[in-house]
Write a protein that holds these residues in place. Structure first.
Motif, PDB file in Angstrom:
ATOM      1  N   ARG A  65      -1.525 -17.045  68.432  1.00 51.73           N
ATOM      2  CA  ARG A  65      -2.389 -16.724  69.563  1.00 51.73           C
ATOM      3  C   ARG A  65      -3.499 -17.770  69.706  1.00 51.73           C
ATOM      4  NH1 ARG A  65      -1.982 -11.797  71.969  1.00 51.73           N
ATOM      5  NH2 ARG A  65      -4.118 -12.002  72.732  1.00 51.73           N
ATOM      6  N   GLN A  66      -4.024 -18.201  68.573  1.00 51.20           N
ATOM      7  CA  GLN A  66      -5.065 -19.228  68.577  1.00 51.20           C
ATOM      8  C   GLN A  66      -4.548 -20.510  69.228  1.00 51.20           C
ATOM      9  OE1 GLN A  66      -6.382 -20.102  64.593  1.00 51.20           O
ATOM     10  NE2 GLN A  66      -7.950 -21.565  65.241  1.00 51.20           N
ATOM     11  N   ALA A  67      -3.343 -20.923  68.859  1.00 50.68           N
ATOM     12  CA  ALA A  67      -2.756 -22.134  69.428  1.00 50.68           C
ATOM     13  C   ALA A  67      -2.428 -21.941  70.909  1.00 50.68           C
ATOM     14  CB  ALA A  67      -1.500 -22.520  68.648  1.00 50.68           C
ATOM     15  N   TYR A  68      -1.843 -20.797  71.248  1.00 52.32           N
ATOM     16  CA  TYR A  68      -1.416 -20.503  72.621  1.00 52.32           C
ATOM     17  C   TYR A  68      -2.602 -20.571  73.579  1.00 52.32           C
ATOM     18  CZ  TYR A  68       1.641 -18.138  76.076  1.00 52.32           C
ATOM     19  OH  TYR A  68       2.413 -17.825  77.177  1.00 52.32           O
ATOM     20  N   GLN A  69      -3.694 -19.953  73.192  1.00 54.95           N
ATOM     21  CA  GLN A  69      -4.875 -19.929  74.071  1.00 54.95           C
ATOM     22  C   GLN A  69      -5.527 -21.298  74.190  1.00 54.95           C
ATOM     23  OE1 GLN A  69      -6.521 -16.441  71.895  1.00 54.95           O
ATOM     24  NE2 GLN A  69      -6.838 -15.536  73.913  1.00 54.95           N
ATOM     25  N   ALA A  70      -5.357 -22.134  73.150  1.00 55.29           N
ATOM     26  CA  ALA A  70      -5.889 -23.497  73.228  1.00 55.29           C
ATOM     27  C   ALA A  70      -5.018 -24.384  74.118  1.00 55.29           C
ATOM     28  CB  ALA A  70      -5.978 -24.093  71.825  1.00 55.29           C
ATOM     29  N   MET A  71      -3.730 -24.112  74.144  1.00 54.15           N
ATOM     30  CA  MET A  71      -2.776 -24.965  74.852  1.00 54.15           C
ATOM     31  C   MET A  71      -2.653 -24.644  76.336  1.00 54.15           C
ATOM     32  SD  MET A  71       0.138 -24.767  71.896  1.00 54.15           S
ATOM     33  CE  MET A  71       1.476 -25.440  72.890  1.00 54.15           C
ATOM     34  N   TYR A  72      -2.836 -23.365  76.698  1.00 54.34           N
ATOM     35  CA  TYR A  72      -2.564 -22.937  78.069  1.00 54.34           C
ATOM     36  C   TYR A  72      -3.772 -22.233  78.683  1.00 54.34           C
ATOM     37  CZ  TYR A  72       2.089 -23.412  75.987  1.00 54.34           C
ATOM     38  OH  TYR A  72       3.195 -23.865  75.310  1.00 54.34           O
ATOM     39  N   ASP A  73      -3.797 -22.198  79.998  1.00 53.40           N
ATOM     40  CA  ASP A  73      -4.815 -21.450  80.726  1.00 53.40           C
ATOM     41  C   ASP A  73      -4.353 -19.996  80.825  1.00 53.40           C
ATOM     42  OD1 ASP A  73      -6.777 -20.441  82.326  1.00 53.40           O
ATOM     43  OD2 ASP A  73      -6.214 -21.590  84.120  1.00 53.40           O
ATOM     44  N   ASN A 114      -2.393 -31.601  69.914  1.00 50.46           N
ATOM     45  CA  ASN A 114      -3.796 -31.914  69.624  1.00 50.46           C
ATOM     46  C   ASN A 114      -4.720 -30.760  70.001  1.00 50.46           C
ATOM     47  OD1 ASN A 114      -3.214 -34.470  68.582  1.00 50.46           O
ATOM     48  ND2 ASN A 114      -3.340 -35.442  70.595  1.00 50.46           N
ATOM     49  N   LYS A 115      -4.405 -30.057  71.068  1.00 50.52           N
ATOM     50  CA  LYS A 115      -5.219 -28.903  71.465  1.00 50.52           C
ATOM     51  C   LYS A 115      -5.154 -27.815  70.404  1.00 50.52           C
ATOM     52  CE  LYS A 115      -5.088 -29.425  76.517  1.00 50.52           C
ATOM     53  NZ  LYS A 115      -4.590 -28.868  77.797  1.00 50.52           N
ATOM     54  N   ALA A 116      -3.956 -27.564  69.874  1.00 49.81           N
ATOM     55  CA  ALA A 116      -3.809 -26.558  68.819  1.00 49.81           C
ATOM     56  C   ALA A 116      -4.513 -27.014  67.545  1.00 49.81           C
ATOM     57  CB  ALA A 116      -2.334 -26.300  68.549  1.00 49.81           C
ATOM     58  N   LYS A 117      -4.352 -28.274  67.205  1.00 50.34           N
ATOM     59  CA  LYS A 117      -4.980 -28.820  66.002  1.00 50.34           C
ATOM     60  C   LYS A 117      -6.500 -28.756  66.107  1.00 50.34           C
ATOM     61  CE  LYS A 117      -4.788 -31.340  62.131  1.00 50.34           C
ATOM     62  NZ  LYS A 117      -4.161 -30.856  60.876  1.00 50.34           N
ATOM     63  N   GLU A 118      -7.029 -29.142  67.248  1.00 47.99           N
ATOM     64  CA  GLU A 118      -8.484 -29.138  67.449  1.00 47.99           C
ATOM     65  C   GLU A 118      -9.048 -27.724  67.493  1.00 47.99           C
ATOM     66  OE1 GLU A 118      -8.890 -31.428  70.986  1.00 47.99           O
ATOM     67  OE2 GLU A 118      -8.255 -33.302  70.022  1.00 47.99           O
ATOM     68  N   ALA A 119      -8.189 -26.752  67.780  1.00 46.77           N
ATOM     69  CA  ALA A 119      -8.644 -25.354  67.784  1.00 46.77           C
ATOM     70  C   ALA A 119      -8.764 -24.791  66.373  1.00 46.77           C
ATOM     71  CB  ALA A 119      -7.679 -24.495  68.600  1.00 46.77           C
ATOM     72  N   GLY A 120      -8.386 -25.587  65.378  1.00 45.34           N
ATOM     73  CA  GLY A 120      -8.545 -25.175  63.989  1.00 45.34           C
ATOM     74  C   GLY A 120      -7.296 -24.635  63.320  1.00 45.34           C
TER      75      GLY A 120
END
Length: 417
Positions: A35-43, A382-388
């Motif tokens: 969920r953390q990755a999904y929300q970082a990757m998509y609107d 990168n968005k998922a990675k940067e989200a932690g």
């Protein structure tokens, strides 16, 4: 068309279907890191979401959508799982989709179902699990078609999966299968495996010399009698330095000294670093610049040139679970040069053997490379990675994902006439 993304993971269905022109209006995923990755990757602002499909009280609580997409967990069906079949704790979640469908009035049911699962669904419980899936969809009011597609047609990863399409009766929808290989190859993200690899990789991904020898012997790449004729590049040394201390903070190998340059077979260096040593022809260095390593992050001892060509003749061979001498999966340890990588899973860390036939290095794939091998973009990673999201979770998420270009091709064929 609008779609709901069930068992969403990091959004393989989301990416593929949106690339095909469809719109996500809801998503369901229980894993907090996914969920953390999904929300970082998509609107996801303004879209419906739920954490646990079993806690959704009724299918009427879900927004209207023409497509329901779901890759229900394959844990109990996969040959790498416990093979309990659809009755297993994870794989039985397929029946939650059926429950939610049955809650909705006929007019409110989606026009199309898109399901993905492992190829072994066809033979799980002697084929009765697949028959049950078809029967459940039939009772819910859907005519079904299916096909096994291999991700190797769009990316350099061997990954056979069954894709099942449910067409709501009474609705004029277009058939999707068969899909010709040529249709998929038009969406190919990378030509061959070496195109997926990062140019410079941290030394922590490389195996030690001893481990490389073990795997080469185990995989029948070399024999004990041939060990004296090859060089093994790893991240440990016999010079008294620890494996973490071979290269200093400036990237200069401490194992290379003025008195040791003739003993290259006894020196292990980190192949991802760029170090400098003057007039180091014996290490493949340029006598003018003294560069020991290439700008691609590979030791020039692996870069054999031919006829003045600037392209290194490095063999890139997929390596099955390099972190395990005794591999879990059946089959060969190494594939041939630039064959598709072994199927990415949530548990196994596959890698590559880099060689010119005389010098060998083995390393694990990086998380980014695993994401590329599922068709995700570097920007998404990168968005998922940067989200932690941690590396261990990034690996797991790639293994769980649906191959994006496959979904995109299917998505473009999902139509209501």
């Amino acid at each position: 068309m609008k779609f709901i993304d069930f068992f969403a993971g990091i959004g393989g269905f989301h990416s593929g279907l949106t690339r095909a022109g469809h719109e996500m209006v809801g998503w369901v995923e229980w894993d907090k890191y996914a969920r953390q990755a999904y929300q970082a990757m998509y609107d996801t602002k303004g879209t419906y979401t739920a954490n646990d499909i079993t806690k959704i009280k009724s299918g009427r609580d879900i927004p209207d959508a023409e497509i329901w997409a779901f890759g229900s967990p394959c844990t109990n069906i996969s040959v790498a799982g416990n093979r309990k079949g659809l009755g297993g704790e994870q794989s039985r979640l397929f029946f939650e989709i059926i429950r939610l469908l049955e809650d909705r009035d006929w007019k409110e049911k989606p026009s199309l179902l898109l399901m993905e699962n492992v190829k072994n669904l066809l033979s799980s419980n002697r084929g009765w699990d697949f028959a049950r899936v078809i029967a459940e969809m039939d009772q819910a009011g859907y005519d079904v078609e299916w096909e096994v597609l291999n991700s190797s047609w769009v990316i350099p990863q061997n990954r056979e999966r069954i894709y099942i399409i449910g067409h709501k009766r009474g609705i004029a929808t277009s058939p999707v299968f068969p899909i010709n290989r040529s249709e998929l190859e038009k969406k190919r993200n990378f030509g061959i495996l070496r195109d997926v690899l990062e140019p410079a990789v941290d030394s922590k991904y490389y195996l030690s010399k001893d481990k490389v020898k073990q795997l080469l012997l185990n995989g029948k790449k070399i024999t004990y009698s041939g060990l004296s004729n090859i060089k093994i590049i790893g991240n440990t040394s016999k010079t008294g330095h620890s494996s973490q201390d071979v290269v200093d903070v400036q990237g200069i190998s401490k194992t290379i000294t003025a008195t040791e340059y003739k003993h290259t077979t006894q020196i292990a260096i980190k192949v991802n670093q760029v170090g400098n040593i003057s007039n180091s022809k014996s290490f493949g260095g340029n006598p003018q610049t003294g560069r020991v390593y290439s700008d691609r992050g590979l030791s020039p001892t692996l870069n054999t040139m031919q006829g003045g060509s600037r392209e290194p003749k490095i063999l890139v061979e997929p390596c099955l679970t390099p972190d395990r001498v005794n591999k879990r999966q059946n089959g060969r340890r190494f594939k041939d040069n630039d064959e598709p990588i072994f199927t990415i899973t949530t548990a196994d860390r596959h890698g590559v053997l880099l060689s010119n036939g005389k010098t060998y290095a083995i390393r694990k794939l990086t998380p980014l490379e695993c994401w590329r091998l599922q068709g995700f973009t570097d920007e998404q990673f990168n968005k998922a990675k940067e989200a932690g999201v941690s590396n261990s979770q990034l690996y797991k998420q790639a293994g769980n994902a649906v191959t994006v270009p496959i979904v995109e091709v299917i998505g473009k064929k999902l139509k209501i006439e």
